[in-house]
Design a protein around this motif. Structure first.
Motif, PDB file in Angstrom:
ATOM      1  N   GLU A  35       0.844  -1.042   0.101  1.00  0.00           N
ATOM      2  CA  GLU A  35       0.039   0.074   0.065  1.00  0.00           C
ATOM      3  C   GLU A  35       0.754   1.344   0.042  1.00  0.00           C
ATOM      4  OE1 GLU A  35      -2.880  -0.676   2.974  1.00  0.00           O
ATOM      5  OE2 GLU A  35      -4.227  -2.007   1.581  1.00  0.00           O
ATOM      6  N   SER A  37      -3.928   1.652  -4.424  1.00  0.00           N
ATOM      7  CA  SER A  37      -5.143   1.354  -5.039  1.00  0.00           C
ATOM      8  C   SER A  37      -5.079  -0.269  -5.548  1.00  0.00           C
ATOM      9  CB  SER A  37      -5.361   2.132  -6.255  1.00  0.00           C
ATOM     10  OG  SER A  37      -4.498   2.306  -6.941  1.00  0.00           O
ATOM     11  N   TRP A  38      -3.757  -0.940  -5.238  1.00  0.00           N
ATOM     12  CA  TRP A  38      -3.540  -2.204  -5.494  1.00  0.00           C
ATOM     13  C   TRP A  38      -3.995  -2.349  -7.192  1.00  0.00           C
ATOM     14  CZ3 TRP A  38      -2.961  -6.731  -2.229  1.00  0.00           C
ATOM     15  CH2 TRP A  38      -2.588  -6.360  -0.818  1.00  0.00           C
ATOM     16  N   THR A  39      -3.580  -1.461  -7.930  1.00  0.00           N
ATOM     17  CA  THR A  39      -3.500  -1.393  -9.422  1.00  0.00           C
ATOM     18  C   THR A  39      -2.645  -2.682  -9.625  1.00  0.00           C
ATOM     19  OG1 THR A  39      -3.842   0.811  -9.406  1.00  0.00           O
ATOM     20  CG2 THR A  39      -3.271  -0.257 -11.299  1.00  0.00           C
TER      21      THR A  39
END
Length: 77
Positions: free
Chosen positions: A65, A70-72
């Motif tokens: 994070e 945004s954990w793209t």
């Protein structure tokens, strides 16, 4: 999943296509690249991998994070 490779594009493709159907990533439908580090030295990469595998899940999530809040899926960039 944590691992090392000398060809990240090929490794990501294998995971997305579930080339190894009995693997952890296929079994748990892990197909996104959300964090990575680059090393010029394979020994240092191996040491870092071993370090990560000993970490608690919370520590790994915090690290992801910090780099990718945004954990793209970074493999799509």
């Amino acid at each position: 999943m944590i691992g090392i490779t000398d060809n990240i594009d090929e490794r990501v493709k294998e995971h997305k296509l579930k080339v190894y159907p009995k693997s952890f990533t296929a079994k748990y439908n892990c197909g996104m690249l959300v964090y990575f580090e680059e090393f010029q030295n394979g020994i240092k990469a191996t040491l870092r991998e071993k370090q990560f595998k000993k970490w608690k899940r919370d520590w790994k999530i915090k690290l992801i994070e910090e780099m990718n809040p945004s954990w793209t899926d970074l493999s799509l960039n």
